[in-house]
Design an enzyme around this catalytic site. Structure first.
Site, PDB file in Angstrom:
ATOM      1  N   ASP A   1     -12.139  73.459   0.112  1.00 19.50           N
ATOM      2  CA  ASP A   1     -11.794  74.863   0.349  1.00 19.50           C
ATOM      3  C   ASP A   1     -11.016  74.906   1.659  1.00 19.50           C
ATOM      4  O   ASP A   1      -9.805  74.701   1.674  1.00 19.50           O
ATOM      5  CB  ASP A   1     -13.067  75.700   0.389  1.00 19.50           C
ATOM      6  CG  ASP A   1     -12.801  77.192   0.510  1.00 19.50           C
ATOM      7  OD1 ASP A   1     -11.618  77.578   0.481  1.00 19.50           O
ATOM      8  OD2 ASP A   1     -13.755  77.978   0.630  1.00 19.50           O
TER       9      ASP A   1
ATOM     10  N   PHE B   1     -14.224  82.608  -5.615  1.00 14.50           N
ATOM     11  CA  PHE B   1     -15.476  81.862  -5.650  1.00 14.50           C
ATOM     12  C   PHE B   1     -15.806  81.471  -7.087  1.00 14.50           C
ATOM     13  O   PHE B   1     -15.872  82.304  -7.969  1.00 14.50           O
ATOM     14  CB  PHE B   1     -16.617  82.669  -5.037  1.00 14.50           C
ATOM     15  CG  PHE B   1     -17.813  81.823  -4.754  1.00 14.50           C
ATOM     16  CD1 PHE B   1     -17.870  81.038  -3.615  1.00 14.50           C
ATOM     17  CD2 PHE B   1     -18.863  81.750  -5.662  1.00 14.50           C
ATOM     18  CE1 PHE B   1     -18.960  80.224  -3.362  1.00 14.50           C
ATOM     19  CE2 PHE B   1     -19.962  80.940  -5.418  1.00 14.50           C
ATOM     20  CZ  PHE B   1     -20.003  80.171  -4.266  1.00 14.50           C
TER      21      PHE B   1
HETATM   22  P1  IMP Z   1     -14.853  73.604   3.209  1.00 21.23           P
HETATM   23  O1  IMP Z   1     -15.431  72.909   4.400  1.00 21.23           O
HETATM   24  O2  IMP Z   1     -14.441  75.026   3.493  1.00 21.23           O
HETATM   25  O3  IMP Z   1     -13.745  72.832   2.530  1.00 21.23           O
HETATM   26  O4  IMP Z   1     -16.080  73.775   2.213  1.00 21.23           O
HETATM   27  C1  IMP Z   1     -16.195  72.981   1.105  1.00 21.23           C
HETATM   28  C2  IMP Z   1     -17.575  73.126   0.506  1.00 21.23           C
HETATM   29  O5  IMP Z   1     -17.930  74.512   0.312  1.00 21.23           O
HETATM   30  C3  IMP Z   1     -17.594  72.496  -0.873  1.00 21.23           C
HETATM   31  O6  IMP Z   1     -17.963  71.143  -0.804  1.00 21.23           O
HETATM   32  C4  IMP Z   1     -18.573  73.350  -1.625  1.00 21.23           C
HETATM   33  O7  IMP Z   1     -19.869  72.845  -1.459  1.00 21.23           O
HETATM   34  C5  IMP Z   1     -18.461  74.715  -0.982  1.00 21.23           C
HETATM   35  N1  IMP Z   1     -17.544  75.608  -1.738  1.00 21.23           N
HETATM   36  C6  IMP Z   1     -16.267  75.933  -1.424  1.00 21.23           C
HETATM   37  N2  IMP Z   1     -15.741  76.762  -2.332  1.00 21.23           N
HETATM   38  C7  IMP Z   1     -16.710  76.970  -3.271  1.00 21.23           C
HETATM   39  C8  IMP Z   1     -16.776  77.758  -4.479  1.00 21.23           C
HETATM   40  O8  IMP Z   1     -15.827  78.441  -4.917  1.00 21.23           O
HETATM   41  N3  IMP Z   1     -17.949  77.720  -5.161  1.00 21.23           N
HETATM   42  C9  IMP Z   1     -19.020  76.986  -4.755  1.00 21.23           C
HETATM   43  N4  IMP Z   1     -19.002  76.235  -3.626  1.00 21.23           N
HETATM   44  C10 IMP Z   1     -17.861  76.238  -2.885  1.00 21.23           C
END
Ligand code: IMP
Ligand code: MG
Length: 186
Positions: free
Chosen positions: A106, A155
């Site tokens: 994300d 999401f």
């Molecule tokens: P980042 O550090 O913002 O890249 O967060 C990534 C983590 O957030 C992923 O490994 C997921 O566990 C969680 N995540 C991000 N987007 C989603 C989503 O749309 N649904 C569920 N979990 C998410």
């Protein structure tokens, strides 16, 4: 147990077939790139469980698997980039070619931290395979060598991705309907 209801989902973002094809493509690229190097798969719990299982079954059965569990500090649905290790690797990664297997990128903050952490332990190489990627991933420059499916910035749940620990077992990926966030009784 209660079955999921199709009204829990606004729309399907990635079908089972989309996911299968993406996994075939990822595995082919990984097989080619690591043809003459040993590989250690490092799955990030819990979201990457499905991706790891399906990816590993497309790779040589000799490829070892290890797991880490990490948690981003801070409340809310956004990760802060400050990461805590909840479960560390069993393996010593010194001199090894590590491929981090992630569910979704994300912001990329969790991943940036993980890559730096494994590099600092003396891994020979650290690359990333992520099943899904959202457009925000462009913000933090983390090089994700293998990306399964690019999805819109909403999401989603399924194929390992959860909302409050639910829906990880869904075989496809779907955007969650607003009424689910409203806290309807389960
Ligand atoms: P980042 O550090 O913002 O890249 O967060 C990534 C983590 O957030 C992923 O490994 C997921 O566990 C969680 N995540 C991000 N987007 C989603 C989503 O749309 N649904 C569920 N979990 C998410
Ligand atoms: Mg994750």
């Amino acid at each position: 147990m209660t079955d999921e209801d199709s009204s829990d989902f606004l729309r399907v973002v990635a079908t089972e077939e989309d996911i299968r094809l993406a996994l075939d493509r990822l595995a082919a690229a990984i097989r080619a790139d690591y043809a003459d190097r040993d590989l250690l798969l490092v799955g990030v719990l819990k979201g990457a469980v499905m991706t790891m299982a399906d990816l590993a079954r497309r790779l040589p059965a000799t490829v070892p698997m290890d797991w880490m569990a990490v948690s981003s500090y801070g409340a809310g649905t956004r990760s802060s980039g400050v990461v805590r290790i909840l479960k560390d690797l069993d393996a010593d990664v010194t001199g090894r070619n590590v491929l981090i297997v992630e569910d979704i990128v994300d912001s990329g903050r969790t991943l940036a931290w993980l890559v730096a952490n494994l590099r600092s332990r003396g891994a020979a190489s650290v690359e990333v395979a992520a099943m899904f990627r959202k457009p925000d991933a462009a913000v933090i420059k983390t090089d994700v060598r293998y990306v399964g499916i690019e999805i819109p910035n909403e999401f989603v749940v399924g194929f390992g991705l959860d909302y409050a620990e639910r829906y990880r077992g869904l075989p496809f990926v779907a955007a969650l309907a607003p009424h689910v966030y409203g806290g309807a009784p389960s």
